[in-house]
Enzyme design. Structure first.
Site, short mmCIF file in Angstrom:
data_model
loop_
_atom_site.label_atom_id
_atom_site.label_comp_id
_atom_site.label_asym_id
_atom_site.label_seq_id
_atom_site.Cartn_x
_atom_site.Cartn_y
_atom_site.Cartn_z
N ASP A 140 37.95 35.01 58.41
CA ASP A 140 37.89 36.52 59.27
C ASP A 140 37.63 37.33 57.95
O ASP A 140 38.52 38.52 57.68
CB ASP A 140 39.24 36.62 59.90
CG ASP A 140 38.94 37.90 60.81
OD1 ASP A 140 37.84 38.37 60.91
OD2 ASP A 140 39.96 38.53 60.96
N ASP A 171 45.62 38.43 55.50
CA ASP A 171 45.30 37.69 56.86
C ASP A 171 44.75 36.34 56.86
O ASP A 171 43.69 36.08 57.43
CB ASP A 171 44.44 38.72 57.68
CG ASP A 171 44.40 38.72 59.16
OD1 ASP A 171 45.46 37.68 59.76
OD2 ASP A 171 43.85 39.27 59.87
P1 ADP Z 1 46.06 41.12 61.94
O1 ADP Z 1 45.67 39.74 62.52
O2 ADP Z 1 46.68 42.10 63.18
O3 ADP Z 1 44.40 41.78 61.51
P2 ADP Z 1 46.84 41.32 59.37
O4 ADP Z 1 47.49 40.22 58.67
O5 ADP Z 1 45.36 41.86 58.72
O6 ADP Z 1 46.89 40.97 60.87
O7 ADP Z 1 47.63 42.74 58.96
C1 ADP Z 1 47.43 43.89 59.71
C2 ADP Z 1 47.16 45.01 58.93
O8 ADP Z 1 48.59 45.10 58.19
C3 ADP Z 1 46.30 45.08 57.49
O9 ADP Z 1 45.17 45.40 57.93
C4 ADP Z 1 46.93 45.67 56.42
O10 ADP Z 1 46.69 47.08 56.63
C5 ADP Z 1 48.60 45.44 56.75
N1 ADP Z 1 49.17 44.13 56.14
C6 ADP Z 1 49.07 43.11 56.57
N2 ADP Z 1 49.90 42.52 55.44
C7 ADP Z 1 50.20 43.30 54.55
C8 ADP Z 1 50.84 42.93 53.30
N3 ADP Z 1 51.43 41.84 52.95
N4 ADP Z 1 51.01 44.04 52.47
C9 ADP Z 1 50.62 45.17 53.03
N5 ADP Z 1 50.07 45.36 54.01
C10 ADP Z 1 49.85 44.36 54.81
MN MN Z 2 43.51 41.56 59.59
#
Ligand code: ADP
Ligand code: MN
Length: 250
Positions: A187, A204
């Protein structure tokens, strides 16, 4: 017995404390009983002290900040009743690390979260900058919070990229390292790469699959397409095919 009763009482107080927090009232559905218990375990193990606010509400998971001593961490809470769990199941196919998980929704989500943790570890070991994974408990993942001056690091889609050539090189290098370590992100795009302190950080990795996955090739192709398209929009002359060749060596 008394110890168990005391533990129950402490747990109930803890749960009430989370529920009473204004910002969690909106999200009560995320935190079912078992999720509270998982968070409570993470608190007892010293990985979380207090919840901050939500930073993202996604399709399958919500991400929150939390205090852990002096440090701030990111806490990703997956919904067990995620409507997309059937999709999740597919991403576990052919992964030798998660054989025999079956169709049980709860088990699939829990395997998914362990997979995200393991993928982060593997990526880190391969030299890809990702949030440092700290702990996993049931449907909850604790990791390093990537933040600049206390605010969540911006995604590539949210920043102006001064030097797309360099950024592209770094992303291509990350993809190759990941692939050499046997993983395909699955992704990857400007939405799952954040910019922090002059570094690019890949996030992610829940859906990342091993090369054994029947669709690994297609996922890699799609990742390459997304990344190349993004950098083409930044004025670069790159294609998904070129990137695919570079990453896979084919
Ligand atoms: P999703 O499956 O909902 O896309 P993500 O892991 O991409 O899950 O997390 C969603 C959002 O949260 C990301 O786009 C980012 O902006 C924020 N985010 C996620 N993990 C972190 C992290 N470790 N540090 C800072 N921001 C994070
Ligand atoms: Mn994401």
């Amino acid at each position: 017995d008394r110890i168990a009763r005391r533990r129950d009482r402490e747990f109930n107080e803890f749960r009430k404390r989370i529920k009473d927090t204004e910002r969690f009232k909106l999200e009560e559905s995320v935190f079912d009983e078992a999720t509270y218990a998982a968070i409570y375990k993470l608190v007892q193990d010293g990985h979380i002290d207090a919840f901050g606010g939500p930073i993202s509400t996604g399709k399958e998971a919500n991400v929150y900040t939390a205090k852990a001593g002096e440090a701030e961490v990111a806490v990703k809470v997956y919904r067990i009743n995620s409507s997309d769990f059937k999709d999740m199941r597919g991403y576990l196919d052919g992964d030798p690390r998660f054989e025999g998980i079956g169709q049980d929704k709860r088990k699939v989500v829990m395997a998914w979260v362990r997979k995200e943790f393991a993928n982060l570890k593997r990526a880190q070991k391969a030299g890809v900058r990702v949030p440092n994974p700290i702990a996993v408990e049931r449907n909850v993942l604790v990791m390093e919070y990537i933040a600049t001056d206390g605010d969540r690091a911006k995604r590539l889609n949210e920043v102006h990229i001064e030097n797309p050539e360099t950024a592209y090189e770094v992303v291509a290098e990350y993809m190759q390292r990941l692939y050499d370590a046997g993983l395909v992100h699955g992704d990857l795009s400007e939405y799952n790469i954040v910019f922090h302190d002059g570094q690019l950080v890949v996030i992610d990795l829940g859906q990342a699959v091993t090369k054994h996955h029947p669709n690994a090739g297609d996922f890699l192709e799609r990742d390459c397409e997304n990344v190349a398209d993004f950098f083409a929009r930044q004025g670069m002359d790159v294609t998904g095919e070129q990137l695919y060749e570079f990453v896979s060596g084919e």
